[in-house]
Enzyme design. Structure first.
Site, short mmCIF file in Angstrom:
data_model
loop_
_atom_site.label_atom_id
_atom_site.label_comp_id
_atom_site.label_asym_id
_atom_site.label_seq_id
_atom_site.Cartn_x
_atom_site.Cartn_y
_atom_site.Cartn_z
N GLY B 148 0.82 -1.20 0.00
CA GLY B 148 0.00 0.00 0.00
C GLY B 148 0.86 1.25 0.00
N CYS B 149 0.22 2.37 -0.26
CA CYS B 149 0.96 3.63 -0.36
C CYS B 149 1.49 4.07 1.00
CB CYS B 149 0.08 4.70 -1.00
SG CYS B 149 -1.56 4.88 -0.27
N TYR B 150 0.58 4.22 1.99
CA TYR B 150 1.05 4.57 3.33
C TYR B 150 2.08 3.55 3.82
CZ TYR B 150 -2.79 8.00 4.08
OH TYR B 150 -3.65 9.07 4.03
N THR B 152 4.23 1.77 2.31
CA THR B 152 5.55 1.94 1.71
C THR B 152 6.30 3.08 2.38
OG1 THR B 152 4.80 1.09 -0.43
CG2 THR B 152 6.74 2.52 -0.45
#
Lengths: 342, 342, 342, 342
Positions: B148-150, B152
């Protein structure tokens, strides 16, 4: 590899040039000058260039720009005209992203730019670097006058109509909207975030420096005088120009076909399908002009919508395009980036 | 050439994948599916892709994805888990940009995602695609769970500290801020321009789906339980995540050296000089995580600042990075774009 | 009518003061000074004030501020301390929106503000104008030190918890996000639109001037030392501060009740219902602090979300609130504007 | 106190009406209807109204609107025309913020709005609520058709010129730019933050519903046919309309005097000094139209710049202005808010 120098690397057109040149497969960056930041690693000022540009800014005095094959001037108006002669005589190609070589009529230039021109003789020789019009002349130029941002969007939008002679030439209107980066990277109050965000405003209605440049271009296309009203506006986005152009048709014509034929084969002009409304974000960060042509309610008014990224097709990208032409590279070399969306 | 399929090409991670894949020198785009837009040329929906992507969306049913070498799922959660088995059995590599294969603990996954998992056996086999941690495992994977973005931004920021065992593990705080594109391209009121612009707001304080993913990662680094408070916020920009991480040191350590050594040689993690404040725009549109580590006033609190572009290193770019690893290409292939700034 | 003078009317707190004062039913604006703009009609600089403020800026030297009942200083730090003594001795109330009278410890102030203090004796006398804490003292003050923007949001958010003694005081974290107007109306590059838009960035992690002010406030609430990590960030919006506060509970408590009771009857603090996420736009342009308190997953970490408009409750609005207290007006006089949304 | 009902309180014009009405000294809010949100406290949906609006949304069926003195319709087009007759017959004044009563030519209305009109008889009676033109007629109206946002800005800008008969009427151009809130509070993809931010785009060039409304107005001013090209654009800001108007002078005239005289005494039209460029933020959140008139390079083209807040003078504020006229209140009652800047 083309040895490249950049004079004035700390503004937005400068850093955009560096972004494009650092990704260009045939370019070797030799020198980036800055009076104020000499000695500073370029990537310290622009962290987006970390690991990609290892040079430091050098003082303009000490830079040996005559060892370059081409020098870009990403400077304020009035700088390139002082340094170009020396470079040209040393066999270095000059591409000026400022306005010093754009206007043929020296008196007109001096009136709008408020200074004495330092080398009128080079103005006469310089080629106006709008490749869609002047590609062959650019190929042999020693000095390229890279067009302004508004002039690129407006001229490309009017080009097929004016060349074809289908417009009444005395009442053209160019209502243009620019992102704030068009105002440059200068510490000025009116382009502060808190002034420009959530705000829309016209400026320079009485007269903007791009007016004579656009008019000169249109008059060359028409080979006749042109009456143009040009109103620029500031819109709260970083990049992008949207020109909305109005003219009155004096004869019937298939507008869509006219535009598609004029720009057939052009790598950086995209005629959109009938009925389109091009968005500035569809060209963000890319060297591309997208154009749509409308005839509302089938009347005699034609409306052209023309969008570019002011820093790319309106400045640094077009400059690299001109460099590619000067050095006989395929015109799209190093300019293949797909627009960043959203 | 790697034959590539994309399932779900109409969201922001989908169109970003297309931007990157269309510029990738070793990729041949074979199919882009969309249930709702089948038949529509991709570039009609996304004009930024005009002249660069000629495909039409195809219905997921009729697409022959088993003829691909790799299939990316840029779909909502719960889709990839239904289709991955068939692809894997046909020898197709699967890279899921959604959450289906990220959490090893099936019960935990089902609690946070509110559905029954369709293929727990593949979860056990899937590799969590954070290359800076799992590069070797990715190389041999059949299914890659793209982070996921967060997760990472947060995991990369905590990684050196937690691996080195220098933090008290029971009181970590991750205060994270995301651009609005992180909310996806969905017709929902709260992410309208007029709701999100000129506004800042936390959400999901009671519990966000990325919390268990981050905690799982940190606990693997630590090989111990971790107490983490994670608060996400929406900030009025399109792209970018800024994670501000707080922890308490339990032993003295040269923080700058620790980070520089851990990420030495990493192509897509950039440890900034001491005292830096990385900006999200310094990574905009590029596959890069920039990190700075601080110890305010020399106390025992460490503050890590970690920025990524949520759509690139936080989604599509990292997925392409994983593809490069899977197919033994240099990891940076097709990912060399310099961030767009300003 | 209260005769009011404003020193330094050209910044954002200045123009916001003028907006509020021009709508205040008990105020007569007597003088607005500006060194640089003397003679200019105020409404020429700020067209939003056309038809509402008819004064011209006057030079600070020639303005007879001693004829006022109260003088607001909306000046840079270090100005009010030079002029306050004369005014106070003339019986004029002084409300300083800058930092000159906020920190009791003169040495500490001089360290953070990098200058010698001109009138330490008035610092000792000045009242810190956070009405929710110091209302009674403000009533009798001659000099009011109007709190900083971050300090207002952070102190109000921590206040009930610290007063009640329910937090471990050695590990507080205040992660704060400010709109760009917090940086003032100064011609500086980093707050240009093209630098601040579509970007998120921390700053001053090593130490920000609001840290000692916040810590002083919290230590007064606690009557004990406080360990605080304060990290400010710039977020791409014009107005608003969002403070996300973290602390560890040392005893169980009904958090919602604690907050509601502490702020019962406060006209300008709104405790939101359990589970809320206050948005900065919900207070835009209004003198209001909205607060929500969370305890994620029922653990021992408390998360407080506190939002204000930095120019109103964080500056000019709170200053007018203090004026109302000084002159025995109902505290809400002239401060009844409903937030502008969207 | 005027007893007021609002039908359709969940859109942007609805919530803006509530903001203005809740601050209006002569208004008692009786009912706010919403089909979808019946039962919900209004302030739960719009926290900016907490402590100021205590009502809950009621179902339109169960609301006793006939007990009101005036009912505002902040509904989609086509709703007011179904309910107005009953209200009017009960002696309730109706102010429709949608388009149902704006166009006198029923066939024209039905063509542009794509539905059958439910009560053409009321259209004939309804008064077009542009007070600067129709003040006296509004005073006696039973139904007020509140003008559209674009039509307000464009008509006020052209009004002095067209009334005075100084323009060629066959080639008028209105190039208008709107903030995104003009698109309403609807869950639609194209007005998502990530679509609209950092983007500029025209729309509806082939024909926009406000075109016949504007043309009708201009033709009434001129008592002659008018040829108008109207191009609306979406600009990345929340509020504001900027109309740039172009016409050709057919006789010489003192433009500045013409405008100043026409709007002398108007409380909500501000003719700016010669050479001005009004900004949308100079009217943000206020019921005001600021206008500047230019004649670039002294030619025969006149350029008018006209700005309003689309939600205030372009919708809710003008509606309240009309209410004030209907009930013989001073026209500025409750509309004295100074624009919020920055």
């Amino acid at each position: 590899m083309i040895k490249v120098g950049v004079v004035g690397g700390t503004g937005y057109t400068g850093v955009e040039l560096l972004r494009l040149l650092a990704q260009h497969p045939e370019v070797e960056l030799k020198a980036i000058t800055s009076r104020g930041e000499a000695g500073l690693p370029v990537a310290d000022m622009f962290p987006s260039l970390r690991r990609r540009v290892d040079l430091r800014f050098v003082d303009p005095q000490s830079a040996d720009l005559t060892a370059c094959d081409v020098v870009f001037f990403a400077t304020p108006n009035g700088i390139a005209m002082q340094q170009a002669v020396e470079l040209v005589e040393a066999g270095v190609k000059v591409i000026d992203l400022a306005a010093d070589f754009r206007i043929s009529d020296i008196a007109e230039w001096e009136k709008w730019y408020g200074m004495k021109h330092a080398c009128p003789e080079l103005v006469a020789e310089a080629v106006y670097g709008l490749p869609e019009v002047n590609r062959e002349a650019v190929r042999k130029a020693r000095v390229v006058a890279n067009p302004g941002c508004y002039p690129t969007a407006v001229q490309l939008g009017f080009l097929p109509l004016v060349e074809a002679g289908v417009l009444e030439l005395d009442g053209l209107v160019a209502d243009a909207k620019s992102g704030v980066s068009g105002g440059g990277r200068k510490a000025e109050t009116h382009i502060l975030f808190s002034e420009s965000a959530d705000n829309f405003q016209a400026y320079g209605v009485a007269g903007h420096r791009h007016l004579p440049e656009i008019r000169q271009g249109l008059e060359r296309f028409a080979n006749a005088p042109v009456g143009l009203t040009f109103v620029p506006h500031l819109t709260p986005m970083i990049r992008g120009i949207h020109a909305t152009l109005y003219g009155r048709l004096k004869k019937d014509v298939d507008l869509q076909a006219l535009f598609e034929e004029r720009f057939a084969g052009e790598p950086f002009v995209d005629v959109m399908p009938k009925g389109s409304h091009p968005s500035t974000r569809s060209v963000r960060s890319a060297n591309m002009c997208r154009i749509a042509v409308h005839r509302p309610q089938g009347g005699d008014v034609v409306v052209v919508l023309s969008v570019i990224d002011n820093l790319v097709k309106g400045a640094a990208g077009q400059a690299v395009q001109n460099m590619n032409i000067l050095f006989d590279l395929p015109e799209i070399t190093g300019l293949g980036q797909i627009p960043v969306m959203p």
